[in-house]
Design a protein around this motif. Structure first.
Motif, PDB file in Angstrom:
ATOM      1  N   GLU A 192      68.716  21.889  75.471  1.00  0.00           N
ATOM      2  CA  GLU A 192      70.289  21.793  76.048  1.00  0.00           C
ATOM      3  C   GLU A 192      71.673  23.042  75.757  1.00  0.00           C
ATOM      4  O   GLU A 192      72.445  22.949  76.036  1.00  0.00           O
ATOM      5  CB  GLU A 192      70.574  20.357  76.053  1.00  0.00           C
ATOM      6  CG  GLU A 192      69.883  19.570  77.146  1.00  0.00           C
ATOM      7  CD  GLU A 192      68.782  18.870  75.698  1.00  0.00           C
ATOM      8  OE1 GLU A 192      68.377  18.281  76.168  1.00  0.00           O
ATOM      9  OE2 GLU A 192      68.188  19.301  75.055  1.00  0.00           O
ATOM     10  N   THR A 193      71.092  23.015  74.496  1.00  0.00           N
ATOM     11  CA  THR A 193      71.954  23.514  73.570  1.00  0.00           C
ATOM     12  C   THR A 193      72.415  24.751  73.878  1.00  0.00           C
ATOM     13  O   THR A 193      72.901  25.921  73.369  1.00  0.00           O
ATOM     14  CB  THR A 193      72.542  22.572  72.018  1.00  0.00           C
ATOM     15  OG1 THR A 193      71.416  22.716  71.492  1.00  0.00           O
ATOM     16  CG2 THR A 193      72.678  21.434  71.829  1.00  0.00           C
ATOM     17  N   VAL A 194      70.881  25.220  73.183  1.00  0.00           N
ATOM     18  CA  VAL A 194      70.923  26.840  73.972  1.00  0.00           C
ATOM     19  C   VAL A 194      71.520  27.090  74.995  1.00  0.00           C
ATOM     20  O   VAL A 194      71.614  28.058  75.198  1.00  0.00           O
ATOM     21  CB  VAL A 194      69.376  26.886  73.779  1.00  0.00           C
ATOM     22  CG1 VAL A 194      69.256  28.602  74.525  1.00  0.00           C
ATOM     23  CG2 VAL A 194      68.281  27.088  72.397  1.00  0.00           C
ATOM     24  N   ALA A 195      70.967  26.608  75.970  1.00  0.00           N
ATOM     25  CA  ALA A 195      71.587  26.748  77.933  1.00  0.00           C
ATOM     26  C   ALA A 195      73.432  26.740  77.580  1.00  0.00           C
ATOM     27  O   ALA A 195      74.191  27.623  78.088  1.00  0.00           O
ATOM     28  CB  ALA A 195      71.583  25.481  78.455  1.00  0.00           C
ATOM     29  N   VAL A 196      73.591  25.761  76.322  1.00  0.00           N
ATOM     30  CA  VAL A 196      74.958  26.244  76.645  1.00  0.00           C
ATOM     31  C   VAL A 196      75.597  26.918  75.988  1.00  0.00           C
ATOM     32  O   VAL A 196      76.328  27.963  76.106  1.00  0.00           O
ATOM     33  CB  VAL A 196      76.020  25.081  75.945  1.00  0.00           C
ATOM     34  CG1 VAL A 196      77.362  25.273  75.548  1.00  0.00           C
ATOM     35  CG2 VAL A 196      75.380  23.044  76.440  1.00  0.00           C
ATOM     36  N   ALA A 197      74.986  27.222  74.979  1.00  0.00           N
ATOM     37  CA  ALA A 197      75.355  28.786  74.009  1.00  0.00           C
ATOM     38  C   ALA A 197      75.006  29.792  75.415  1.00  0.00           C
ATOM     39  O   ALA A 197      76.044  30.829  74.841  1.00  0.00           O
ATOM     40  CB  ALA A 197      74.398  28.754  72.620  1.00  0.00           C
ATOM     41  N   GLN A 198      74.287  29.671  75.836  1.00  0.00           N
ATOM     42  CA  GLN A 198      73.903  30.845  76.965  1.00  0.00           C
ATOM     43  C   GLN A 198      74.983  31.137  77.672  1.00  0.00           C
ATOM     44  O   GLN A 198      75.397  32.406  78.019  1.00  0.00           O
ATOM     45  CB  GLN A 198      72.518  30.931  77.285  1.00  0.00           C
ATOM     46  CG  GLN A 198      71.816  31.319  76.665  1.00  0.00           C
ATOM     47  CD  GLN A 198      69.962  31.271  77.747  1.00  0.00           C
ATOM     48  OE1 GLN A 198      70.225  30.710  78.173  1.00  0.00           O
ATOM     49  NE2 GLN A 198      69.410  32.514  77.492  1.00  0.00           N
ATOM     50  N   GLY A 199      75.667  29.877  78.175  1.00  0.00           N
ATOM     51  CA  GLY A 199      76.779  30.066  79.569  1.00  0.00           C
ATOM     52  C   GLY A 199      78.243  30.273  78.602  1.00  0.00           C
ATOM     53  O   GLY A 199      79.663  30.752  79.615  1.00  0.00           O
ATOM     54  N   LEU A 200      77.878  30.220  77.492  1.00  0.00           N
ATOM     55  CA  LEU A 200      79.674  30.817  77.196  1.00  0.00           C
ATOM     56  C   LEU A 200      80.453  32.320  77.190  1.00  0.00           C
ATOM     57  O   LEU A 200      79.623  33.274  76.873  1.00  0.00           O
ATOM     58  CB  LEU A 200      79.736  30.143  75.371  1.00  0.00           C
ATOM     59  CG  LEU A 200      79.577  29.155  74.681  1.00  0.00           C
ATOM     60  CD1 LEU A 200      79.449  29.099  73.159  1.00  0.00           C
ATOM     61  CD2 LEU A 200      80.629  28.221  75.098  1.00  0.00           C
ATOM     62  N   PRO A 201      81.218  32.122  77.757  1.00  0.00           N
ATOM     63  CA  PRO A 201      81.805  33.103  78.226  1.00  0.00           C
ATOM     64  C   PRO A 201      82.411  34.177  76.903  1.00  0.00           C
ATOM     65  O   PRO A 201      82.640  33.234  75.810  1.00  0.00           O
ATOM     66  CB  PRO A 201      83.513  32.948  78.680  1.00  0.00           C
ATOM     67  CG  PRO A 201      83.883  31.612  78.428  1.00  0.00           C
ATOM     68  CD  PRO A 201      82.013  31.140  77.743  1.00  0.00           C
ATOM     69  N   SER A 202      83.076  35.182  76.532  1.00  0.00           N
ATOM     70  CA  SER A 202      83.705  35.426  75.689  1.00  0.00           C
ATOM     71  C   SER A 202      84.701  35.902  76.014  1.00  0.00           C
ATOM     72  O   SER A 202      85.251  36.163  76.469  1.00  0.00           O
ATOM     73  CB  SER A 202      82.786  37.632  75.985  1.00  0.00           C
ATOM     74  OG  SER A 202      83.586  37.691  74.353  1.00  0.00           O
TER      75      SER A 202
END
Length: 340
Positions: free
Chosen positions: A147-157
């Protein structure tokens, strides 16, 4: 001689003039029309009607109180399957959440429950919530998992910044198992322009070793940074052989049997709890190298990211235990939680 005040009525007998009901309602209706239909500010309404700003506010409020205004919030028909505001509001009311975000995508339909790609939709939604809520001086804590890997992937710059990103639980394993911890640390640090705080320890160790590690200056500082983090994001683990703890050889079938016998339905950071949210005082408590559940419970910015049938009970126990102030889940999980 008659006193000058002898004919004046006593204060208790003075009555206010009857209100001009029709005029009051007409003015309230006019104020509401200008405010709601013409898009004027209350200051502009006051100028148009020749009244004070506070009076304009009272007129608009009176229009609503008198039933002159009916406000409807409705999603466009073509977006109703994607926007789940009814379920979100119901979850907030049922579980006392600050905010709930429901994603139309199904985690189970996307793939395996231990694959971060299955949580892509939920992760993007959680990332959006996170960047909206986090502040520049905050520390963000996280537990490892898909779940947290997916959140990290979804973070915009460049959408938000924070001070630090810290592990809430140890991740060193006896086998070559990829927990995703380094990815989450690196990605969040890059996207949020934050410092990283590692917790370079196993999730479980002998009780005597845990006592020794907790007294280490580097480890104790990392644990303290996690315990006091202003925001925390975490997923839940089920008590089964499909959990990441089992696949990573952090626990075995014998331990699963013990935990099941104690009524455990889920875990956060390797710490187990029952369906009613009470913590399981089992054999892993004194061996866990992670932030205690009480600290997650005390965090005002805690975000539970979850989905998938296998984790429904774990999600419910976490909500019953008050571990999450905010929830991001898929539609199937939302419906199941509302049915309980």
């Amino acid at each position: 001689m008659t006193s000058p005040n002898s004919t004046a009525p006593t204060p208790s007998l003075i009555t206010a003039p009857p209100p001009s009901t029709t005029e009051d309602l007409r003015l309230a209706l006019r104020a509401a029309t200008l405010y709601y239909l013409d898009g004027m500010t209350q200051a502009e309404v006051a100028t148009r009607l020749g009244v004070s700003r506070p009076t304009a506010g009272r007129l608009v409020a009176r229009a609503r109180a008198q039933g002159l205004v009916r406000i409807e919030v409705q999603a466009p028909a073509h977006l109703r399957d994607a926007l789940r505001s009814d379920e979100e509001r119901a979850l907030e009311e049922k579980y006392g959440l600050v905010e709930a975000v429901v994603v139309a995508d199904s985690v189970d339909a996307a793939g395996a429950i231990d694959d971060h790609n299955s949580f892509a939709g939920v992760g993007r939604a959680a990332a959006s919530l996170l960047v909206r809520r986090i502040r520049e001086g905050d520390t963000l804590g996280f537990t490892w998992g898909p779940e947290t890997v997916a959140v990290a992937q979804g973070l915009p710059s460049g959408a938000a910044t924070c001070a630090s990103v810290v592990q809430l639980d140890g991740s060193v394993s006896a086998i070559n198992y990829q927990t995703g911890t380094e990815y989450v640390l690196g990605r969040c640090a890059e996207q949020l322009q934050a410092n990283t705080v590692r917790l370079p320890v196993p999730l479980y160790a002998d009780a005597s070793t845990v006592v020794s590690m907790r007294s280490d200056s580097v480890i104790s500082k990392a644990l303290e940074a996690g315990r006091t983090a202003e925001m925390m994001m975490f997923g839940t683990g089920a008590v089964s052989t499909s959990t990441t703890l089992f696949e990573g050889s952090f626990i075995d079938t014998d331990m699963l049997s013990v935990l099941t016998g104690l009524g455990a339905v889920g875990e956060v950071g390797g710490r187990f709890y029952r369906l009613d949210g009470t913590e399981v005082a089992g054999p892993l408590d004194e061996r866990a190298m992670s932030v205690p559940l009480d600290d997650i419970r005390a965090c005002e910015g805690s975000i539970l990211v979850t989905g998938g049938v296998a984790k429904h009970q774990a999600a419910l126990g976490a909500l019953h235990g008050g571990l999450a102030k905010m929830l991001v889940c898929d539609i199937e999980c939302a419906r199941w939680l509302l049915d309980q």
